[in-house]
Write a protein that holds these residues in place. Structure first.
Motif, short mmCIF file in Angstrom:
data_model
loop_
_atom_site.label_atom_id
_atom_site.label_comp_id
_atom_site.label_asym_id
_atom_site.label_seq_id
_atom_site.Cartn_x
_atom_site.Cartn_y
_atom_site.Cartn_z
N ALA A 7 -19.69 86.90 23.85
CA ALA A 7 -20.51 85.79 23.15
C ALA A 7 -22.00 85.67 23.69
O ALA A 7 -22.26 86.08 24.77
CB ALA A 7 -19.90 84.35 23.30
N TRP A 8 -22.63 85.14 22.89
CA TRP A 8 -24.13 84.63 23.22
C TRP A 8 -24.19 83.27 22.83
O TRP A 8 -23.62 82.66 21.85
CB TRP A 8 -25.18 85.42 22.46
N TYR A 9 -24.61 82.62 24.14
CA TYR A 9 -24.80 81.13 24.08
C TYR A 9 -26.51 81.05 24.25
O TYR A 9 -27.06 81.68 24.81
CB TYR A 9 -24.20 80.40 25.09
N ARG A 10 -26.78 79.75 23.95
CA ARG A 10 -28.28 79.46 24.33
C ARG A 10 -28.32 78.14 24.55
O ARG A 10 -27.63 77.12 24.19
CB ARG A 10 -29.41 79.73 23.05
N SER B 183 -23.38 83.31 18.88
CA SER B 183 -22.55 84.49 18.10
C SER B 183 -21.44 84.94 18.96
O SER B 183 -21.56 84.66 20.37
CB SER B 183 -23.67 85.35 17.82
N THR B 184 -20.31 85.60 18.30
CA THR B 184 -19.19 85.98 19.22
C THR B 184 -19.19 87.47 18.69
O THR B 184 -19.31 87.56 17.38
CB THR B 184 -18.03 85.33 19.08
N ILE B 185 -18.52 88.22 19.43
CA ILE B 185 -18.26 89.48 18.97
C ILE B 185 -16.82 89.94 19.56
O ILE B 185 -16.86 89.96 20.70
CB ILE B 185 -19.22 90.60 19.27
N ALA B 186 -15.92 90.28 18.57
CA ALA B 186 -14.50 90.47 19.08
C ALA B 186 -14.46 91.79 19.85
O ALA B 186 -15.35 92.81 19.65
CB ALA B 186 -13.47 90.38 17.95
N SER B 187 -13.54 92.31 20.50
CA SER B 187 -13.49 93.64 20.84
C SER B 187 -13.53 94.91 20.02
O SER B 187 -14.07 95.97 20.26
CB SER B 187 -12.41 93.75 21.85
N GLY B 188 -12.77 94.41 18.61
CA GLY B 188 -13.01 95.30 17.82
C GLY B 188 -14.26 95.32 17.00
O GLY B 188 -14.57 96.42 16.11
N GLY B 189 -15.30 94.45 17.37
CA GLY B 189 -16.37 94.15 16.68
C GLY B 189 -16.69 93.42 15.47
O GLY B 189 -17.87 93.19 15.18
N THR B 190 -15.68 92.62 15.11
CA THR B 190 -15.91 91.43 14.30
C THR B 190 -16.80 90.60 15.03
O THR B 190 -16.76 90.04 15.95
CB THR B 190 -14.40 90.80 13.92
N THR B 191 -17.91 90.21 13.99
CA THR B 191 -18.97 89.01 14.64
C THR B 191 -18.67 87.76 13.89
O THR B 191 -18.07 87.73 12.66
CB THR B 191 -20.22 89.79 14.48
N TYR B 192 -18.96 86.79 14.58
CA TYR B 192 -19.28 85.38 13.96
C TYR B 192 -20.67 85.02 14.49
O TYR B 192 -21.11 84.95 15.71
CB TYR B 192 -18.11 84.54 14.37
N TYR B 193 -21.30 84.49 13.56
CA TYR B 193 -22.52 83.76 13.84
C TYR B 193 -22.73 82.13 13.56
O TYR B 193 -22.20 81.85 12.46
CB TYR B 193 -23.75 84.33 13.10
N VAL B 194 -23.19 81.35 14.13
CA VAL B 194 -23.18 79.91 13.84
C VAL B 194 -24.17 80.03 12.55
O VAL B 194 -25.47 80.93 12.50
CB VAL B 194 -24.12 79.36 14.76
N ASP B 195 -24.25 79.10 11.67
CA ASP B 195 -24.99 79.14 10.34
C ASP B 195 -26.26 79.28 10.57
O ASP B 195 -26.98 80.07 9.77
CB ASP B 195 -24.86 77.80 9.58
N TYR C 247 -31.09 82.07 26.98
CA TYR C 247 -30.07 82.86 26.35
C TYR C 247 -29.06 83.48 27.31
O TYR C 247 -29.32 84.07 28.02
CB TYR C 247 -30.51 83.99 25.28
N TYR C 248 -27.86 83.05 26.94
CA TYR C 248 -26.70 83.46 28.15
C TYR C 248 -25.55 84.37 27.39
O TYR C 248 -25.21 84.39 26.23
CB TYR C 248 -25.88 82.16 28.62
#
Length: 119
Positions: free
Chosen positions: A34-37, A48-60, A92-93
């Motif tokens: 994940a990335w945090y800020r 944002s997050t990214i799963a081990s398989g590459g699926t991503t999620y983004y804050v709106d 950014y972390y």
């Protein structure tokens, strides 16, 4: 175990920047990343997050402007940021390996890289 972010800096409003996160001491291949800020005076927030398989999620507020990717072979993760706004100014972390006992729920954290967006 170490996570090291790089690529931060100063950029103009509307510009782009690419952050990288290099992991050592463990393999990221089985970990959600994940990335945090954290902006000055504000709480740390998920980007944002990214799963081990590459699926991503983004804050709106980041959708369509930020792209997270990972290279398990190189043990790295990246965050490409476009159309940057002044509100994107923050440290950014990089975070790795989801862990429900932690808050935010990641076991490993980097030291952060500063991004400053200005006119």
């Amino acid at each position: 175990v170490q996570l090291v972010e790089s690529g931060g800096g100063s950029v103009q409003i509307g510009g782009s920047l690419k952050l990288s996160c290099a992991a050592s001491g463990f393999a990221i291949s089985n970990c959600e990343m994940a990335w945090y800020r954290q902006a000055p005076g504000k709480v740390r927030e998920l980007v944002s997050t990214i799963a081990s398989g590459g699926t991503t999620y983004y804050v709106d507020s980041m959708k369509g402007r930020f792209t997270t990717s990972r290279d398990n072979a190189k043990n790295t993760m990246s965050l490409e940021m476009y159309s940057l706004k002044a509100d994107d100014t923050a440290d950014y972390y990089c975070a790795a390996c989801w862990d429900s006992s932690e808050m935010p729920p990641y076991k490993y954290w980097g030291q952060g890289t500063q991004v400053t967006v200005s006119s």
